[in-house]
Design a protein around this motif. Structure first.
Motif, short mmCIF file in Angstrom:
data_model
loop_
_atom_site.label_atom_id
_atom_site.label_comp_id
_atom_site.label_asym_id
_atom_site.label_seq_id
_atom_site.Cartn_x
_atom_site.Cartn_y
_atom_site.Cartn_z
N PRO A 26 -13.95 10.01 -14.64
CA PRO A 26 -14.15 9.81 -13.20
C PRO A 26 -12.87 9.28 -12.57
O PRO A 26 -11.99 8.75 -13.26
N PHE A 27 -12.76 9.42 -11.27
CA PHE A 27 -11.61 8.87 -10.56
C PHE A 27 -11.72 7.35 -10.58
O PHE A 27 -12.73 6.78 -10.20
N ARG A 28 -10.67 6.70 -11.05
CA ARG A 28 -10.67 5.25 -11.23
C ARG A 28 -9.42 4.65 -10.62
O ARG A 28 -8.32 5.17 -10.81
N VAL A 29 -9.59 3.58 -9.88
CA VAL A 29 -8.47 2.87 -9.27
C VAL A 29 -8.53 1.41 -9.68
O VAL A 29 -9.48 0.70 -9.36
N ALA A 30 -7.52 0.99 -10.43
CA ALA A 30 -7.45 -0.39 -10.93
C ALA A 30 -6.46 -1.18 -10.08
O ALA A 30 -5.33 -0.73 -9.87
N MET A 31 -6.88 -2.34 -9.62
CA MET A 31 -6.05 -3.17 -8.73
C MET A 31 -5.83 -4.55 -9.33
O MET A 31 -6.79 -5.16 -9.82
N THR A 32 -4.61 -5.00 -9.28
CA THR A 32 -4.28 -6.37 -9.67
C THR A 32 -3.65 -7.06 -8.47
O THR A 32 -2.71 -6.54 -7.86
N GLY B 44 -20.88 7.79 -4.29
CA GLY B 44 -20.48 7.62 -5.67
C GLY B 44 -19.45 6.54 -5.92
O GLY B 44 -18.92 6.42 -7.03
N PHE B 45 -19.17 5.72 -4.92
CA PHE B 45 -18.18 4.64 -5.04
C PHE B 45 -18.85 3.40 -5.63
O PHE B 45 -19.93 2.99 -5.19
N LYS B 46 -18.20 2.78 -6.62
CA LYS B 46 -18.76 1.55 -7.19
C LYS B 46 -17.64 0.67 -7.74
O LYS B 46 -16.56 1.15 -8.09
N VAL B 47 -17.90 -0.63 -7.77
CA VAL B 47 -17.00 -1.57 -8.43
C VAL B 47 -17.35 -1.56 -9.91
O VAL B 47 -18.46 -1.92 -10.30
N ALA B 48 -16.40 -1.13 -10.74
CA ALA B 48 -16.66 -1.00 -12.18
C ALA B 48 -16.38 -2.29 -12.93
O ALA B 48 -17.02 -2.57 -13.95
N SER B 49 -15.45 -3.09 -12.46
CA SER B 49 -15.15 -4.37 -13.11
C SER B 49 -14.49 -5.30 -12.10
O SER B 49 -13.82 -4.84 -11.16
N LEU B 50 -14.68 -6.60 -12.30
CA LEU B 50 -14.10 -7.59 -11.40
C LEU B 50 -13.89 -8.90 -12.16
O LEU B 50 -14.80 -9.40 -12.81
N SER B 51 -12.68 -9.42 -12.07
CA SER B 51 -12.33 -10.70 -12.67
C SER B 51 -11.55 -11.51 -11.65
O SER B 51 -10.56 -11.02 -11.08
N VAL B 52 -12.01 -12.72 -11.40
CA VAL B 52 -11.34 -13.61 -10.44
C VAL B 52 -10.92 -14.87 -11.17
O VAL B 52 -11.77 -15.65 -11.63
N ASP B 53 -9.61 -15.07 -11.29
CA ASP B 53 -9.07 -16.24 -11.98
C ASP B 53 -8.12 -16.99 -11.05
O ASP B 53 -7.86 -16.55 -9.93
N THR B 54 -7.61 -18.09 -11.52
CA THR B 54 -6.65 -18.85 -10.73
C THR B 54 -5.38 -18.03 -10.54
O THR B 54 -4.70 -17.66 -11.50
N GLY B 55 -5.10 -17.69 -9.31
CA GLY B 55 -3.89 -16.96 -8.99
C GLY B 55 -3.93 -15.47 -9.22
O GLY B 55 -2.97 -14.76 -8.91
N ALA C 293 -11.50 -3.06 -10.52
CA ALA C 293 -11.41 -1.61 -10.70
C ALA C 293 -12.61 -0.95 -10.04
O ALA C 293 -13.74 -1.44 -10.14
N VAL C 294 -12.34 0.13 -9.33
CA VAL C 294 -13.41 0.91 -8.72
C VAL C 294 -13.42 2.31 -9.32
O VAL C 294 -12.38 2.82 -9.75
N GLU C 295 -14.59 2.91 -9.35
CA GLU C 295 -14.72 4.29 -9.80
C GLU C 295 -15.43 5.09 -8.71
O GLU C 295 -16.30 4.55 -8.00
N VAL C 296 -15.05 6.35 -8.58
CA VAL C 296 -15.68 7.22 -7.59
C VAL C 296 -16.11 8.50 -8.29
O VAL C 296 -15.28 9.21 -8.88
N THR C 297 -17.39 8.80 -8.23
CA THR C 297 -17.90 10.08 -8.73
C THR C 297 -18.40 10.89 -7.54
O THR C 297 -18.94 10.35 -6.57
#
Length: 289
Positions: free
Chosen positions: A203-209, A237-248, A253-257
């Protein structure tokens, strides 16, 4: 402004993967009428498929669109190198030109982020498929903290990238980076693109840092969830596939089907930018001329 019940007469420039799906979405819209699809090769598979759908086609390119007009809106799904020529030809006609190529020309348009500023404009720039997937999330994050660095990596199936997409990768990266800086206020943004030949196609995946100051996990998570829900209103078909929130640091990552149309499920990159384009065209119906 278009009267209630009246449909916008629109044309599509380009009969590749993006152009064919655009026609499919336009014909399902209650506000748009697909009046012409223009390519450059009369024997192309794309033009034959559109003709089989029962819609007018031409191999005359931009000249044929100008001659057949004026149109309420024209979608440019061709290539970045030709877009400036297309705008020069269409500008005197008063049409709205919606640019799906990564030229960086026109008013940047991201539904829910810029629509209040762009609906009345006549030259709209949809940035890129990666920009359409990432910017709503990144804009939401920037309202909850102060980003200092943003990195975006888009991965899509190689089968979804036609010749024009491959030729325009440099413009894709530059235009997407500029738009990210515009809508987040970050100074440093890095964009990368991967075309995966894997089988089955991913699937189309966009990972953001995002590196940022003043991160508060709860508001960040709430903002991202709201942004994702807004995108799903026009791209289911848009969804948040993973999310991590840390200090700083925020990693999301989102996926679109692709769902509900002719596209294969892995063609989410095409689905999201075309859905945005159709939505913005529909919004022009309510915008004052």
């Amino acid at each position: 402004m278009v009267a209630d019940g009246q449909r916008l007469r629109v044309a599509v420039l380009g009969a590749g993967l993006i152009g064919i799906d655009l026609v499919d979405k336009i014909r399902r819209s209650a506000r748009l009428e697909p009046a012409l699809v223009a390519g450059r090769d009369r024997n192309s598979l794309g033009l034959r498929r559109v003709a089989d759908m029962g819609h007018p086609t031409t191999a005359g390119g931009i000249d044929a669109v100008v001659e057949a007009g004026p149109f309420d809106a024209v979608f440019d799904a061709s290539n970045a190198d030709s877009h400036a020529e297309h705008w020069a030809a269409l500008r005197p006609t008063g049409t709205t030109l919606i640019d799906l190529t990564p030229t960086g020309l026109g008013a940047v348009a991201i539904p829910g982020v810029s629509s209040h500023r762009s609906a009345a404009r006549r030259h709209l720039n949809l940035v890129s498929c990666g920009g359409q997937a990432a910017i709503p999330i990144l804009h939401a994050i920037s309202k909850s903290c102060t980003p200092t660095y943003i990195e975006v990596i888009s991965t899509g199936a190689s089968a979804n990238a036609g010749r024009a997409t491959r030729l325009n990768l440099d413009q894709y990266i530059a235009t997407t980076s500029d738009a990210i800086r515009t809508f987040t206020g970050v100074r440093e943004a890095k964009v990368m693109v991967n075309l995966s030949p894997a089988r089955p196609a991913p699937p189309f995946r966009v990972a953001m840092t995002v590196l940022a100051d003043g991160i508060r996990p709860a508001p960040v998570r709430t903002s991202i969830a709201a942004a994702a829900q807004a995108v799903r209103a026009y791209t289911p078909g848009f969804k948040v596939a993973s999310l991590s929130v840390d200090t700083g640091r925020i990693s999301v990552a989102v996926e679109v089907t692709a769902v509900g149309g002719r596209l294969p499920r892995h063609a989410g990159s095409i689905d999201i930018i075309n859905a945005a384009a159709v939505l913005l065209a529909e919004q022009t119906a309510a915008a004052p001329r």
